[in-house]
Write an enzyme that holds these catalytic residues in place. Structure first.
Site, PDB file in Angstrom:
ATOM      1  N   HIS A  71      -0.516   3.265  -2.171  1.00  0.00           N
ATOM      2  CA  HIS A  71       0.529   2.245  -2.007  1.00  0.00           C
ATOM      3  C   HIS A  71       1.905   2.858  -2.324  1.00  0.00           C
ATOM      4  O   HIS A  71       2.039   3.613  -3.296  1.00  0.00           O
ATOM      5  CB  HIS A  71       0.251   1.069  -2.957  1.00  0.00           C
ATOM      6  CG  HIS A  71       1.157  -0.094  -2.708  1.00  0.00           C
ATOM      7  ND1 HIS A  71       2.434  -0.148  -3.210  1.00  0.00           N
ATOM      8  CD2 HIS A  71       0.986  -1.211  -1.978  1.00  0.00           C
ATOM      9  CE1 HIS A  71       3.006  -1.284  -2.808  1.00  0.00           C
ATOM     10  NE2 HIS A  71       2.143  -1.940  -2.062  1.00  0.00           N
TER      11      HIS A  71
ATOM     12  N   GLU B 267      -8.933 -10.475  11.345  1.00  0.00           N
ATOM     13  CA  GLU B 267      -7.752 -11.044  10.675  1.00  0.00           C
ATOM     14  C   GLU B 267      -6.774 -11.603  11.708  1.00  0.00           C
ATOM     15  O   GLU B 267      -6.535 -10.976  12.742  1.00  0.00           O
ATOM     16  CB  GLU B 267      -7.086  -9.940   9.844  1.00  0.00           C
ATOM     17  CG  GLU B 267      -5.881 -10.424   9.063  1.00  0.00           C
ATOM     18  CD  GLU B 267      -5.396  -9.371   8.077  1.00  0.00           C
ATOM     19  OE1 GLU B 267      -6.212  -8.798   7.339  1.00  0.00           O
ATOM     20  OE2 GLU B 267      -4.185  -9.121   8.073  1.00  0.00           O
TER      21      GLU B 267
HETATM   22  P1  FAD Z   1      -1.130  -4.793  -6.248  1.00  0.00           P
HETATM   23  O1  FAD Z   1      -2.510  -4.257  -6.148  1.00  0.00           O
HETATM   24  O2  FAD Z   1      -0.840  -5.786  -7.316  1.00  0.00           O
HETATM   25  O3  FAD Z   1      -0.098  -3.624  -6.499  1.00  0.00           O
HETATM   26  C1  FAD Z   1       0.470  -2.789  -5.511  1.00  0.00           C
HETATM   27  C2  FAD Z   1       0.635  -1.386  -6.084  1.00  0.00           C
HETATM   28  O4  FAD Z   1       1.557  -1.387  -7.152  1.00  0.00           O
HETATM   29  C3  FAD Z   1      -0.679  -0.890  -6.616  1.00  0.00           C
HETATM   30  O5  FAD Z   1      -1.360  -0.144  -5.639  1.00  0.00           O
HETATM   31  C4  FAD Z   1      -0.318  -0.097  -7.827  1.00  0.00           C
HETATM   32  O6  FAD Z   1      -0.329   1.249  -7.547  1.00  0.00           O
HETATM   33  C5  FAD Z   1       1.040  -0.603  -8.209  1.00  0.00           C
HETATM   34  N1  FAD Z   1       0.874  -1.413  -9.418  1.00  0.00           N
HETATM   35  C6  FAD Z   1       0.605  -2.738  -9.512  1.00  0.00           C
HETATM   36  N2  FAD Z   1       0.527  -3.126 -10.798  1.00  0.00           N
HETATM   37  C7  FAD Z   1       0.742  -2.021 -11.514  1.00  0.00           C
HETATM   38  C8  FAD Z   1       0.788  -1.760 -12.898  1.00  0.00           C
HETATM   39  N3  FAD Z   1       0.614  -2.727 -13.813  1.00  0.00           N
HETATM   40  N4  FAD Z   1       1.022  -0.491 -13.289  1.00  0.00           N
HETATM   41  C9  FAD Z   1       1.213   0.490 -12.390  1.00  0.00           C
HETATM   42  N5  FAD Z   1       1.186   0.310 -11.070  1.00  0.00           N
HETATM   43  C10 FAD Z   1       0.962  -0.922 -10.647  1.00  0.00           C
HETATM   44  N6  FAD Z   1       1.120  -9.221   2.448  1.00  0.00           N
HETATM   45  C11 FAD Z   1       1.518 -10.505   2.636  1.00  0.00           C
HETATM   46  O7  FAD Z   1       2.657 -10.871   2.297  1.00  0.00           O
HETATM   47  N7  FAD Z   1       0.680 -11.434   3.208  1.00  0.00           N
HETATM   48  C12 FAD Z   1      -0.579 -11.115   3.590  1.00  0.00           C
HETATM   49  O8  FAD Z   1      -1.316 -11.976   4.103  1.00  0.00           O
HETATM   50  C13 FAD Z   1      -1.036  -9.770   3.406  1.00  0.00           C
HETATM   51  N8  FAD Z   1      -2.298  -9.402   3.746  1.00  0.00           N
HETATM   52  C14 FAD Z   1      -2.723  -8.123   3.502  1.00  0.00           C
HETATM   53  C15 FAD Z   1      -4.051  -7.777   3.801  1.00  0.00           C
HETATM   54  C16 FAD Z   1      -4.519  -6.483   3.580  1.00  0.00           C
HETATM   55  C17 FAD Z   1      -5.965  -6.145   3.897  1.00  0.00           C
HETATM   56  C18 FAD Z   1      -3.625  -5.487   3.066  1.00  0.00           C
HETATM   57  C19 FAD Z   1      -4.104  -4.085   2.864  1.00  0.00           C
HETATM   58  C20 FAD Z   1      -2.316  -5.833   2.756  1.00  0.00           C
HETATM   59  C21 FAD Z   1      -1.841  -7.138   2.947  1.00  0.00           C
HETATM   60  N9  FAD Z   1      -0.545  -7.529   2.619  1.00  0.00           N
HETATM   61  C22 FAD Z   1      -0.130  -8.831   2.819  1.00  0.00           C
HETATM   62  C23 FAD Z   1       0.411  -6.549   2.073  1.00  0.00           C
HETATM   63  C24 FAD Z   1       0.459  -6.544   0.523  1.00  0.00           C
HETATM   64  O9  FAD Z   1       0.952  -7.770   0.047  1.00  0.00           O
HETATM   65  C25 FAD Z   1       1.377  -5.394   0.113  1.00  0.00           C
HETATM   66  O10 FAD Z   1       0.781  -4.168   0.437  1.00  0.00           O
HETATM   67  C26 FAD Z   1       1.881  -5.403  -1.323  1.00  0.00           C
HETATM   68  O11 FAD Z   1       2.933  -4.461  -1.430  1.00  0.00           O
HETATM   69  C27 FAD Z   1       0.855  -5.024  -2.377  1.00  0.00           C
HETATM   70  O12 FAD Z   1      -0.086  -5.991  -2.561  1.00  0.00           O
HETATM   71  P2  FAD Z   1      -1.386  -5.684  -3.475  1.00  0.00           P
HETATM   72  O13 FAD Z   1      -2.161  -6.924  -3.587  1.00  0.00           O
HETATM   73  O14 FAD Z   1      -2.077  -4.474  -3.010  1.00  0.00           O
HETATM   74  O15 FAD Z   1      -0.642  -5.360  -4.858  1.00  0.00           O
END
Ligand code: FAD
Length: 294
Positions: A151, A18
């Site tokens: 998270h 990455e």
């Molecule tokens: P989601 O999976 O949508 O949700 C995050 C958490 O909120 C979930 O784990 C869940 O427990 C809770 N949640 C969500 N929806 C619900 C619901 N309906 N009901 C109850 N709980 C819910 N960030 C950036 O800005 N740019 C990047 O390029 C980037 N790259 C990343 C790459 C990796 C491999 C990782 C691990 C993280 C990265 N991040 C990046 C950080 C990421 O954007 C953050 O961790 C963000 O807070 C959560 O994103 P997510 O897609 O996991 O969210």
């Protein structure tokens, strides 16, 4: 765990790297050199992050396309839901598809001011919605984020696992984890995911420590715990970058070796645009430049 010795590791692993989009000419040069150093190890893909709040939309696009065109390594674009309507996100995705990019790392993202996350009006609310939307745009390969230490927004571990399951049900192909330093924490998470019916790839995200202070800061934000022995190992090395690198490589290689012993064969490296630490760790795991006998 009864870990194999480094000398026994055959390099039968898949690796991915990455990067983040560079801000200056000098950073762009460093990134190009890093990609050139890591390319011979034959990564199955590389990915380029998306700045908080979508601030790197153009730079991420430019870098993903450049790396894929110049190296022929399949490149994945990170994409978040932050600060954009569904139509805007879909347009970004369509542009990727038209540019030959077939793999998206689909993320919710975080609030740009560091406060509580709230969806953009007319935007995708979370990663699950984003994945479903991307699949409507085109048949992308999709990677998503997973959290062995839960998270910070999640009320409990089960909700987090249910959310990961929902991401796979919406069309994700693999999960890449947040970085962690305790292999047992990964194994526990893998077991919980399996118990929830997740049989897709869960790839550990490995963070070689460049700066211990920076890792402490990031860990505080994303909920990763730092073992106390690690603090002790970096103590007194602030002014000794070469010694620090050796210690970092040893810690990360040891983590990977234990993961390997536990059956892990896919590794994703947070390179922070520097090649040497990731290269050294892959080397210790038995990886050699493609086409060169070990
Ligand atoms: P989601 O999976 O949508 O949700 C995050 C958490 O909120 C979930 O784990 C869940 O427990 C809770 N949640 C969500 N929806 C619900 C619901 N309906 N009901 C109850 N709980 C819910 N960030 C950036 O800005 N740019 C990047 O390029 C980037 N790259 C990343 C790459 C990796 C491999 C990782 C691990 C993280 C990265 N991040 C990046 C950080 C990421 O954007 C953050 O961790 C963000 O807070 C959560 O994103 P997510 O897609 O996991 O969210």
């Amino acid at each position: 765990l009864d870990s194999p010795l480094f000398s026994d590791l055959p390099g039968d692993i898949d690796i991915s790297f990455e990067f983040f989009p560079p801000k200056t000419e000098k950073m762009a040069q460093t990134l190009q050199e890093s990609v050139a150093t890591l390319q011979p190890l034959g990564p199955r893909f590389v990915s380029v992050t998306y700045g908080a709040g979508g601030t790197t939309r153009e730079r991420t696009h430019a870098e993903v396309v450049r790396v894929q065109n110049e190296t022929r390594i399949p490149a994945a674009a990170h994409l978040t839901c932050v600060n954009a309507t569904k139509d805007e996100v879909n347009a970004v995705a369509r542009h990727y598809w038209e540019s030959g990019i077939r793999h998206i790392v689909a993320l919710r993202g975080d609030a740009p001011d560091g406060g509580a996350y709230s969806p953009h009006p007319g935007g995708y609310a979370n990663a699950v919605e984003l994945i479903a939307g991307l699949k409507q745009v085109a048949d992308f390969e999709i990677s998503v984020a997973a959290y062995p230490e839960v998270h910070p927004d999640s009320p409990d571990a089960q909700t987090d696992i249910d959310n990961l399951k929902a991401k796979f049900d919406a069309g994700a192909d693999r999960a890449i984890t947040q970085f962690f330093f305790d292999p047992e924490c990964f194994f526990r998470f893998r077991d919980e995911a399996a118990a929830a019916g997740i049989d897709a790839e869960i790839v550990p995200g490995v963070m070689p420590v460049m700066s211990f202070a920076a890792v402490q800061r990031m860990s505080g934000l994303c909920g990763t715990s730092i073992p106390s022995w690690m603090e002790g190992l970096f103590d007194g090395l602030d002014e000794r970058p070469a010694a620090r690198q050796l210690v970092s490589a040893t810690i990360a290689a040891e983590l990977c070796r234990k993961l390997y012993a536990g059956g892990v064969r896919q590794f994703h490296f947070y390179t922070l645009n520097r090649a040497e630490l990731s290269y050294a760790i892959c080397h210790m795991l038995g990886k050699r430049p493609v086409g060169v006998a070990t």
